[in-house]
Scaffold this motif. Structure first.
Motif, short mmCIF file in Angstrom:
data_model
loop_
_atom_site.label_atom_id
_atom_site.label_comp_id
_atom_site.label_asym_id
_atom_site.label_seq_id
_atom_site.Cartn_x
_atom_site.Cartn_y
_atom_site.Cartn_z
N ASP A 175 0.90 -1.22 0.08
CA ASP A 175 0.05 -0.09 -0.09
C ASP A 175 0.90 1.30 -0.07
OD1 ASP A 175 -3.19 0.57 1.04
OD2 ASP A 175 -1.67 2.26 1.45
N TYR B 78 0.50 7.72 2.31
CA TYR B 78 0.14 9.04 1.91
C TYR B 78 -0.29 9.42 0.51
CZ TYR B 78 2.37 9.31 6.48
OH TYR B 78 2.62 8.86 7.93
N PHE B 79 -1.00 8.35 0.05
CA PHE B 79 -1.24 8.67 -1.50
C PHE B 79 -2.29 9.79 -1.58
CE2 PHE B 79 -3.78 7.03 -5.11
CZ PHE B 79 -2.95 7.59 -6.18
N LYS B 80 -3.27 9.66 -0.50
CA LYS B 80 -4.33 10.69 -0.61
C LYS B 80 -3.68 12.17 -0.77
CE LYS B 80 -8.29 12.03 2.14
NZ LYS B 80 -8.12 13.41 1.98
N ASN C 88 -2.88 12.80 -4.61
CA ASN C 88 -4.23 13.21 -5.49
C ASN C 88 -4.91 14.64 -4.88
OD1 ASN C 88 -5.14 10.73 -6.85
ND2 ASN C 88 -6.04 9.83 -5.12
N HIS D 17 -6.22 14.17 -9.11
CA HIS D 17 -6.40 12.35 -9.42
C HIS D 17 -5.98 11.98 -10.63
CE1 HIS D 17 -9.11 9.04 -9.72
NE2 HIS D 17 -9.41 9.18 -7.98
N ASP E 110 -3.30 9.02 -10.63
CA ASP E 110 -3.39 7.58 -11.58
C ASP E 110 -2.16 7.35 -12.23
OD1 ASP E 110 -6.18 7.32 -11.25
OD2 ASP E 110 -6.90 8.03 -13.16
N ARG F 78 -3.93 -5.31 -8.81
CA ARG F 78 -4.20 -4.29 -7.88
C ARG F 78 -5.74 -4.60 -7.54
NH1 ARG F 78 -6.95 0.84 -10.50
NH2 ARG F 78 -6.84 2.33 -8.46
N ASP G 249 -4.96 2.16 -3.71
CA ASP G 249 -3.27 2.34 -3.90
C ASP G 249 -2.99 0.91 -3.33
OD1 ASP G 249 -4.08 2.68 -1.41
OD2 ASP G 249 -2.52 4.29 -1.02
N LYS H 76 2.00 0.16 8.99
CA LYS H 76 1.61 1.54 8.83
C LYS H 76 1.73 2.06 10.27
CE LYS H 76 -0.12 2.12 4.56
NZ LYS H 76 0.04 2.92 3.78
N ARG I 141 5.20 3.55 8.78
CA ARG I 141 5.12 3.24 7.35
C ARG I 141 6.50 3.20 6.71
NH1 ARG I 141 1.49 6.96 8.77
NH2 ARG I 141 -0.84 6.40 8.01
N PRO J 152 -7.63 7.66 7.00
CA PRO J 152 -6.66 6.68 6.19
C PRO J 152 -5.18 6.95 6.65
CG PRO J 152 -7.99 7.77 4.55
CD PRO J 152 -8.92 8.26 5.91
N1 LIG Z 1 -5.70 8.70 -8.47
C1 LIG Z 1 -6.53 7.55 -8.00
N2 LIG Z 1 -6.55 7.67 -6.71
C2 LIG Z 1 -7.33 6.53 -6.06
C3 LIG Z 1 -7.90 5.61 -7.02
N3 LIG Z 1 -8.31 4.55 -6.24
C4 LIG Z 1 -8.60 5.28 -5.07
N4 LIG Z 1 -7.97 6.28 -4.82
C5 LIG Z 1 -7.50 7.09 -3.66
O1 LIG Z 1 -6.34 6.64 -3.09
C6 LIG Z 1 -6.38 7.03 -1.87
C7 LIG Z 1 -6.14 5.99 -0.85
O2 LIG Z 1 -5.82 6.48 0.27
P1 LIG Z 1 -5.46 5.56 1.54
O3 LIG Z 1 -4.61 4.33 1.14
O4 LIG Z 1 -6.75 5.28 2.22
O5 LIG Z 1 -4.55 6.37 2.22
P2 LIG Z 1 -3.19 7.18 2.21
O6 LIG Z 1 -3.12 8.36 1.91
O7 LIG Z 1 -2.59 6.18 0.99
O8 LIG Z 1 -2.67 6.95 3.73
P3 LIG Z 1 -1.90 5.33 3.96
O9 LIG Z 1 -2.41 4.29 3.12
O10 LIG Z 1 -2.50 5.33 5.53
O11 LIG Z 1 -0.59 5.80 4.13
C8 LIG Z 1 -7.87 7.69 -1.49
O12 LIG Z 1 -7.57 9.21 -1.67
C9 LIG Z 1 -8.51 7.35 -2.74
O13 LIG Z 1 -9.36 8.32 -3.12
C10 LIG Z 1 -7.57 5.57 -8.29
O14 LIG Z 1 -7.92 4.82 -9.35
N5 LIG Z 1 -6.88 6.56 -8.87
#
Ligand SMILES: Nc1nc2c(ncn2[C@@H]2O[C@H](COP(=O)(O)OP(=O)(O)OP(=O)(O)O)[C@@H](O)[C@H]2O)c(=O)[nH]1
Length: 738
Positions: A593, A596-598, A601, A606, A610, A632, A636, A707, A711, A735
């Motif tokens: 995973d 901090y992918f959020k 975005n 977004h 991607d 997948r 993320d 996590k 992390r 998250p």
């Molecule tokens: N760009 C993109 N974002 C996605 C997709 N599917 C999910 N997401 C986003 O990916 C993010 C996943 O966040 P999380 O894994 O919950 O949290 P995180 O920010 O990665 O934090 P941690 O995992 O705790 O480190 C969310 O903001 C979703 O909206 C996608 O297909 N494309």
């Protein structure tokens, strides 16, 4: 041999001959074809006929020359209306005149003879005393014809009866049509004793061609291979030849007798379709005279219920059927014609079958190539030389689905689309069934029919049924042919003394060459059937190939993640479960995973997110080996199944470290460098579970632990993690705290 009383000989006026235009000719020929040759009321005078109404048993009509054969006979009026049994012997049984017992198609022999004692004439001197009586039905009437045994012929009596078995054996001995025709002509010449015997075949346009000729004595063969125009045997004559398969004209120069009275009691003319004594029309007699013929015997050759052609026998002197009738030769001639018809049919079928096998061979190879997955255009390119050969064509094209294909010399110089668009303008209305149309005279009727080769004179077009916009075509080039006509077929118009005009048969039958231009070889029905089949094969294969592609697309979609092209959750679950069920437990499951992918975005959008996911999938892919699985799961989150010989936690951690290293270099998205890290949760079978569900749940717990510990690290599952912490993890709403 002599006639009982000499017949009159016609004298031909010397008419004024006027050349006529083609339109006039077509009009007059139509008129000519309308002449009711079976209702002419003309009877050949070497015999006589009597028409009897079977209901009243009374005579209703006679031929005018009857008295020549029956000396002392009173005037015709004395016989009309009298009982037939008063004049004819052997007819007085009540069943004799029952028309139901008679076939409608041909006359049958009866032993009825005139009662000579009634007129006091001498039977021994009359041909009718020993003649043959033939009876047939014509409408509601009975027609009684008396034919002399020996009349109007220069041959000695006792013409040898042929060995019919030998005749049939000879007809059987050849398998080639041309040599078969030659044998037919020879056999009929020997059996009939006529000077000249010709096999005459009708061509599709109604004209005829002499395909065999056999002559006797000094008579010279001179018609072999010559063509005769359609007007020589107009349509009504052909219809009659189909109904009555044997015709005899004993003497062209004998003026025919008439019927007395001219009409039957119902006011109509006698239908003479089956009369053996029926005389011919004046135009036909002139035609024969111009040919130098005095007597004819004509047999119809019928194949498959259609008039295929004729066996025409010509003689330089009067010559008749009577001799043949007595000896049974009439039946022999008819039998020969019958056997000939059947044999031609069989030989034609063999030839057609051989041609068909050639088509099947080519089509099968094409089909095999297509089934093996070749593209339609590629398969057609390979098959093109064979296709053009078997169809005897010089161009081919097909529009099917989104495939436009053309090939062959005729199609050079224009694009497939241009040519097919052009051909498409000739498509007919859309029907429920496939249709085939063809032309072989394009250069005659159209100035420049195609933008393809200028020589294209023949086009065959097959179009698919219903709304399927599919069609294919073949082309043939012009073939300039020399047709050898038996005389100039352009007729001449004759001015008759009464002011009317009529077509006069040509006076010379010497070979007349015509150069036929603007036409291709004619298309055969078999070509059309084969082209339709080819269209069907191509349509079918195209349909299969397109649905196969569609099926593959759907299958791929169902099992893959559209963003990264990796396996999706469902496919991964199925595959991991399958492997575990097979006992393949030398593996580790890693749940990866992004950290901090959020934020990515949120900060970069977004679409940038991607791109990050796509780049991550490539980096993870670069670490795993071909037998490992990568998917997948969503968001993320990525799941890996890595095959390891000895899946110990240490080894798993070692491999996980390579994942971290792969992710370490900055990601470049929209010219911005992004530093990213991952967290990895690891579960190892069988200790951490034997099922996909157990392993995933435990990898998930390990991931949570990674996590939680800050992390950017990997954690192998530990049973201690399984004590309520999972619930806490599941309950997380932010998250960012994972
Ligand atoms: N760009 C993109 N974002 C996605 C997709 N599917 C999910 N997401 C986003 O990916 C993010 C996943 O966040 P999380 O894994 O919950 O949290 P995180 O920010 O990665 O934090 P941690 O995992 O705790 O480190 C969310 O903001 C979703 O909206 C996608 O297909 N494309």
């Amino acid at each position: 041999m002599q006639f009982d009383s000499a017949p009159k000989v016609s004298t031909l006026n010397q008419p004024d001959l006027i050349p006529i235009s083609p339109t006039m000719s077509a009009e007059l020929e139509k008129t000519c074809a309308q002449e009711k040759i079976h209702l002419l009321g003309a009877v050949q005078g070497y015999g006589f006929l009597m028409v009897v109404d079977p209901a009243s048993e009374r005579i209703v009509q006679l031929s005018s020359g009857m008295a020549r054969h029956w000396p002392g006979l009173p005037a015709a009026s004395a016989l009309i209306g009298s009982r037939v049994s008063d004049w004819i012997e052997g007819i007085d049984t009540s069943a004799a005149l029952t028309t139901d017992l008679l076939p409608a198609s041909h006359p049958v022999v009866r032993s009825w003879r005139p009662r000579f004692e009634r007129t006091g004439s001498e039977p021994a001197l009359s041909m009718a005393a020993s003649g043959e009586c033939l009876v047939h039905r014509s409408g509601a009437m009975l027609v009684l014809e008396w034919l002399p045994h020996a009349a109007a012929t220069d041959e000695p009596p006792g013409h040898p009866f042929p060995d019919i078995t030998a005749v049939i054996a000879r007809l059987r001995e050849t398998n080639q049509l041309d040599s078969f025709f030659a044998v037919c002509a020879e056999v009929v010449q020997q059996v009939s004793g006529f000077d000249r015997v010709m096999m005459y075949r009708f061509l599709p346009d109604g004209s005829g061609e002499v395909v065999a000729e056999n002559t006797s004595g000094e008579c010279e063969a001179r018609f072999m291979g010559l063509r005769f125009p359609v007007t020589d045997i107009p349509s009504q004559a052909r219809a009659l030849y189909l109904a009555n398969r044997l015709r005899v004209l004993v003497d062209v120069e004998a003026v025919p007798d008439t019927l007395v009275p001219a009409l039957l009691p119902d006011g109509g003319p006698l239908d003479q379709s089956h009369c053996l004594l029926r005389s011919m029309s004046e135009v036909h007699l002139t035609y024969l005279r111009n040919m130098g013929v005095r007597a004819t015997l004509t047999l119809s050759i019928v194949c498959d219920g259609k008039l295929w052609g004729l066996i025409a026998c010509h003689h330089h002197a009067p010559k008749g059927l009577p001799q043949l009738a007595r000896e049974g030769l009439r039946e022999v001639c008819e039998l020969i014609a019958e056997v000939t018809g059947m044999r031609i049919l069989a030989l034609n079928q063999i030839a057609a079958l051989q041609h068909r096998l050639e088509f099947i061979d080519v089509f099968n190879r094409l089909r095999l190539a297509l089934v093996a997955g070749a593209q339609i255009a590629t398969a057609l390119d390979d098959a093109l030389p064979e296709l053009l050969t078997v169809f005897e064509a010089t161009g081919f094209g097909v529009r099917i689905g989104n495939v436009d294909y053309v090939g062959g010399p005729d199609t050079r110089g224009a694009t497939a689309k241009t040519l097919l668009d052009e051909v498409a303008t000739r498509l007919g209305p859309v029907l429920n069934m496939a249709t085939v149309t063809s032309r072989d005279d394009l250069l005659v009727t159209e100035k420049q029919p195609f933008r393809m080769s200028l020589d294209v004179a023949g086009l065959m077009l097959a179009q698919g049924p219903q709304q399927d916009a599919i069609f294919c075509f073949l082309t043939r080039q012009e073939v300039v042919r020399q047709v050898r006509w038996g005389g100039d077929p352009n007729k001449l118009l004759v001015s008759l003394p009464d002011g009317t005009r009529r077509l006069e048969p040509r006076s010379s039958f010497a070979e007349w060459l015509e150069s036929v231009q603007g036409q291709s070889q004619p298309w055969q029905q078999a070509d059309g059937e084969a082209l339709e089949e080819l269209l069907h094969i191509l349509g079918d294969m195209n349909h299969r190939q397109t649905s196969l592609v569609l099926q593959k697309k759907l299958h791929w979609r169902a099992h893959h993640d559209s963003l990264t092209g990796l396996y999706n959750r469902r496919a991964m679950e199925d595959e991991v479960s399958r492997r575990l069920e097979l006992g393949e437990t030398n593996a580790v499951l890693m749940l990866v995973d992004l950290d901090y992918f959020k934020e990515i975005n949120d900060t970069h959008g977004h679409a940038a997110g991607d791109q990050v996911l796509q780049q991550l999938s490539s980096r993870l892919e670069s670490v795993i080996r071909e037998f490992d699985l990568l998917s997948r799961l969503g968001g993320d989150e990525f799941l890996l199944l890595l095959q390891l010989q000895e899946p110990t936690p240490d080894l798993a951690m070692f491999v996980a470290e390579r994942l971290h290293q792969a992710v370490a270099p900055p990601f470049e998205v929209n010219s911005v460098a992004l530093d990213l890290r991952i967290s990895v949760g690891i579960a190892i079978p069988p200790g951490h579970g034997n099922t996909m569900a157990d392993l995933l749940r435990r990898a998930d717990l390990a991931l949570y632990q990674a996590k939680s510990l800050g992390r950017s690290r990997s954690v192998v599952f530990d049973p201690a993690l399984e004590s309520g912490q999972a619930d806490r993890y599941r309950g997380e709403t932010d998250p960012g705290t994972r």
